[in-house]
Design a protein around this motif. Structure first.
Motif, PDB file in Angstrom:
ATOM      1  N   TYR A   1       0.831  -1.211   0.000  1.00  0.00           N
ATOM      2  CA  TYR A   1       0.000   0.000   0.000  1.00  0.00           C
ATOM      3  C   TYR A   1       0.865   1.260   0.000  1.00  0.00           C
ATOM      4  O   TYR A   1       0.603   2.207  -0.743  1.00  0.00           O
ATOM      5  CB  TYR A   1      -0.936   0.034   1.216  1.00  0.00           C
ATOM      6  CG  TYR A   1      -2.158  -0.836   1.089  1.00  0.00           C
ATOM      7  CD1 TYR A   1      -3.121  -0.583   0.118  1.00  0.00           C
ATOM      8  CD2 TYR A   1      -2.359  -1.898   1.948  1.00  0.00           C
ATOM      9  CE1 TYR A   1      -4.261  -1.370   0.007  1.00  0.00           C
ATOM     10  CE2 TYR A   1      -3.494  -2.701   1.848  1.00  0.00           C
ATOM     11  CZ  TYR A   1      -4.438  -2.431   0.873  1.00  0.00           C
ATOM     12  OH  TYR A   1      -5.557  -3.210   0.769  1.00  0.00           O
ATOM     13  N   MET A   2       1.908   1.274   0.830  1.00  0.00           N
ATOM     14  CA  MET A   2       2.773   2.459   0.913  1.00  0.00           C
ATOM     15  C   MET A   2       3.507   2.713  -0.401  1.00  0.00           C
ATOM     16  O   MET A   2       3.837   3.850  -0.716  1.00  0.00           O
ATOM     17  CB  MET A   2       3.792   2.311   2.050  1.00  0.00           C
ATOM     18  CG  MET A   2       3.179   2.406   3.437  1.00  0.00           C
ATOM     19  SD  MET A   2       2.430   4.014   3.777  1.00  0.00           S
ATOM     20  CE  MET A   2       3.865   5.077   3.763  1.00  0.00           C
ATOM     21  N   SER A   3       3.767   1.673  -1.170  1.00  0.00           N
ATOM     22  CA  SER A   3       4.492   1.846  -2.430  1.00  0.00           C
ATOM     23  C   SER A   3       3.672   2.592  -3.479  1.00  0.00           C
ATOM     24  O   SER A   3       4.227   3.105  -4.446  1.00  0.00           O
ATOM     25  CB  SER A   3       4.929   0.487  -2.983  1.00  0.00           C
ATOM     26  OG  SER A   3       3.819  -0.228  -3.502  1.00  0.00           O
ATOM     27  N   ILE A   4       2.344   2.647  -3.305  1.00  0.00           N
ATOM     28  CA  ILE A   4       1.501   3.309  -4.304  1.00  0.00           C
ATOM     29  C   ILE A   4       0.784   4.549  -3.763  1.00  0.00           C
ATOM     30  O   ILE A   4       0.127   5.257  -4.520  1.00  0.00           O
ATOM     31  CB  ILE A   4       0.459   2.329  -4.898  1.00  0.00           C
ATOM     32  CG1 ILE A   4      -0.460   1.769  -3.824  1.00  0.00           C
ATOM     33  CG2 ILE A   4       1.155   1.232  -5.685  1.00  0.00           C
ATOM     34  CD1 ILE A   4      -1.624   0.944  -4.365  1.00  0.00           C
ATOM     35  N   CYS A   5       0.922   4.817  -2.479  1.00  0.00           N
ATOM     36  CA  CYS A   5       0.255   5.964  -1.870  1.00  0.00           C
ATOM     37  C   CYS A   5       1.295   7.048  -1.618  1.00  0.00           C
ATOM     38  O   CYS A   5       2.171   6.899  -0.764  1.00  0.00           O
ATOM     39  CB  CYS A   5      -0.415   5.549  -0.562  1.00  0.00           C
ATOM     40  SG  CYS A   5      -1.395   6.867   0.175  1.00  0.00           S
ATOM     41  N   VAL A   6       1.219   8.120  -2.404  1.00  0.00           N
ATOM     42  CA  VAL A   6       2.228   9.165  -2.355  1.00  0.00           C
ATOM     43  C   VAL A   6       1.608  10.446  -1.769  1.00  0.00           C
ATOM     44  O   VAL A   6       0.574  10.902  -2.254  1.00  0.00           O
ATOM     45  CB  VAL A   6       2.784   9.449  -3.775  1.00  0.00           C
ATOM     46  CG1 VAL A   6       3.824  10.551  -3.745  1.00  0.00           C
ATOM     47  CG2 VAL A   6       3.339   8.173  -4.392  1.00  0.00           C
ATOM     48  N   PRO A   7       2.243  11.007  -0.721  1.00  0.00           N
ATOM     49  CA  PRO A   7       1.718  12.259  -0.158  1.00  0.00           C
ATOM     50  C   PRO A   7       1.590  13.338  -1.233  1.00  0.00           C
ATOM     51  O   PRO A   7       2.462  13.497  -2.082  1.00  0.00           O
ATOM     52  CB  PRO A   7       2.764  12.651   0.891  1.00  0.00           C
ATOM     53  CG  PRO A   7       3.427  11.360   1.258  1.00  0.00           C
ATOM     54  CD  PRO A   7       3.430  10.544  -0.001  1.00  0.00           C
TER      55      PRO A   7
ATOM     56  N   ALA B   1      -0.983  -3.387  -7.931  1.00  0.00           N
ATOM     57  CA  ALA B   1       0.166  -3.421  -7.017  1.00  0.00           C
ATOM     58  C   ALA B   1       0.255  -4.777  -6.318  1.00  0.00           C
ATOM     59  O   ALA B   1       1.341  -5.349  -6.193  1.00  0.00           O
ATOM     60  CB  ALA B   1       0.060  -2.298  -5.988  1.00  0.00           C
ATOM     61  N   PHE B   2      -0.882  -5.291  -5.872  1.00  0.00           N
ATOM     62  CA  PHE B   2      -0.870  -6.589  -5.192  1.00  0.00           C
ATOM     63  C   PHE B   2      -0.581  -7.726  -6.174  1.00  0.00           C
ATOM     64  O   PHE B   2       0.090  -8.691  -5.810  1.00  0.00           O
ATOM     65  CB  PHE B   2      -2.167  -6.809  -4.408  1.00  0.00           C
ATOM     66  CG  PHE B   2      -2.125  -6.145  -3.065  1.00  0.00           C
ATOM     67  CD1 PHE B   2      -1.538  -6.768  -1.972  1.00  0.00           C
ATOM     68  CD2 PHE B   2      -2.642  -4.868  -2.891  1.00  0.00           C
ATOM     69  CE1 PHE B   2      -1.474  -6.139  -0.741  1.00  0.00           C
ATOM     70  CE2 PHE B   2      -2.577  -4.234  -1.660  1.00  0.00           C
ATOM     71  CZ  PHE B   2      -1.990  -4.870  -0.581  1.00  0.00           C
ATOM     72  N   ALA B   3      -1.034  -7.604  -7.406  1.00  0.00           N
ATOM     73  CA  ALA B   3      -0.716  -8.615  -8.419  1.00  0.00           C
ATOM     74  C   ALA B   3       0.782  -8.622  -8.705  1.00  0.00           C
ATOM     75  O   ALA B   3       1.403  -9.681  -8.815  1.00  0.00           O
ATOM     76  CB  ALA B   3      -1.508  -8.352  -9.700  1.00  0.00           C
ATOM     77  N   ALA B   4       1.378  -7.435  -8.808  1.00  0.00           N
ATOM     78  CA  ALA B   4       2.819  -7.333  -9.038  1.00  0.00           C
ATOM     79  C   ALA B   4       3.596  -7.909  -7.858  1.00  0.00           C
ATOM     80  O   ALA B   4       4.587  -8.619  -8.036  1.00  0.00           O
ATOM     81  CB  ALA B   4       3.217  -5.881  -9.291  1.00  0.00           C
ATOM     82  N   GLU B   5       3.122  -7.628  -6.639  1.00  0.00           N
ATOM     83  CA  GLU B   5       3.779  -8.168  -5.445  1.00  0.00           C
ATOM     84  C   GLU B   5       3.681  -9.685  -5.435  1.00  0.00           C
ATOM     85  O   GLU B   5       4.652 -10.375  -5.131  1.00  0.00           O
ATOM     86  CB  GLU B   5       3.152  -7.579  -4.176  1.00  0.00           C
ATOM     87  CG  GLU B   5       3.696  -8.147  -2.888  1.00  0.00           C
ATOM     88  CD  GLU B   5       5.188  -7.926  -2.699  1.00  0.00           C
ATOM     89  OE1 GLU B   5       5.813  -8.764  -2.003  1.00  0.00           O
ATOM     90  OE2 GLU B   5       5.740  -6.950  -3.220  1.00  0.00           O
ATOM     91  N   SER B   6       2.520 -10.212  -5.773  1.00  0.00           N
ATOM     92  CA  SER B   6       2.319 -11.659  -5.818  1.00  0.00           C
ATOM     93  C   SER B   6       3.247 -12.297  -6.859  1.00  0.00           C
ATOM     94  O   SER B   6       3.827 -13.357  -6.623  1.00  0.00           O
ATOM     95  CB  SER B   6       0.862 -11.971  -6.149  1.00  0.00           C
ATOM     96  OG  SER B   6       0.653 -13.352  -6.206  1.00  0.00           O
ATOM     97  N   LYS B   7       3.394 -11.630  -7.996  1.00  0.00           N
ATOM     98  CA  LYS B   7       4.276 -12.136  -9.056  1.00  0.00           C
ATOM     99  C   LYS B   7       5.729 -12.151  -8.571  1.00  0.00           C
ATOM    100  O   LYS B   7       6.475 -13.096  -8.820  1.00  0.00           O
ATOM    101  CB  LYS B   7       4.133 -11.258 -10.295  1.00  0.00           C
ATOM    102  CG  LYS B   7       4.832 -11.787 -11.520  1.00  0.00           C
ATOM    103  CD  LYS B   7       4.527 -10.930 -12.731  1.00  0.00           C
ATOM    104  CE  LYS B   7       5.200 -11.490 -13.954  1.00  0.00           C
ATOM    105  NZ  LYS B   7       4.902 -10.686 -15.144  1.00  0.00           N
TER     106      LYS B   7
END
Length: 166
Positions: free
Chosen positions: A135-141, A154-160
């Motif tokens: 989550y933090m990798s895609i949430c930018v202030p 993002a979760f699909a990429a992490e799973s891969k």
């Protein structure tokens, strides 16, 4: 106040305000000489400019640090035979030994913490950290919050990544 704010407050207290000796040691190891030694273990020969970039510091700061490491016998600086204008940094055998020893001591501390937490809680913790990090990798202030589609990607990429690492 919602659970999100309570969780944020607790995270800040746990991570920032309750400074532990281990956390301080990890923070010190993430910069300066220990970081430089680990970079050389991972990457092999490097140029001072590459080291400065990896450390996000000035070339002057790297030069001072390299002088200290060289004086301690942990690195060697030599002229690049392919381009005599460039300098190469290499670990000495002693530098490699020191870097590996420091990394192993840090890992041993973390393994001890996990042994205290137990297998179930450790596995839950690592899964939660992985999820939090995704989550933090895609949430930018200052930017719009990610869409459901971006979260799924993002979760699909992490799973891969996990599948290819296994």
């Amino acid at each position: 106040m919602g659970y999100e704010q309570e969780a944020l407050d607790e995270l800040i207290v746990s991570v920032v305000e309750r400074r532990s000796q281990m956390r301080d040691a990890v923070a010190r190891a993430s910069k300066g000489e220990p970081f430089a030694l680990r970079q050389l273990v991972r990457n092999g020969t490097m140029a001072p400019s590459q080291m400065a970039s990896a450390m996000r510091v000035t070339s002057g700061r790297v030069s001072t640090m390299l002088a200290s490491l060289e004086k301690k016998g942990l690195i060697l600086r030599s002229v690049d035979p392919d381009d005599r204008r460039n300098v190469r940094i290499d670990l000495t055998d002693e530098g490699r030994k020191v870097a590996n020893q420091e990394m192993e001591e840090a890992k041993d501390c973390i393994r001890w913490v996990f042994s205290q937490m137990g297998e179930r809680r450790t596995r839950e913790f690592t899964e939660l950290v992985r999820e939090f990090s995704t989550y933090m990798s895609i949430c930018v202030p200052g930017k719009p919050r990610p869409t459901a589609e971006q979260v799924a990607q993002a979760f699909a990429a992490e799973s891969k990544r996990e599948s290819s690492a296994a």
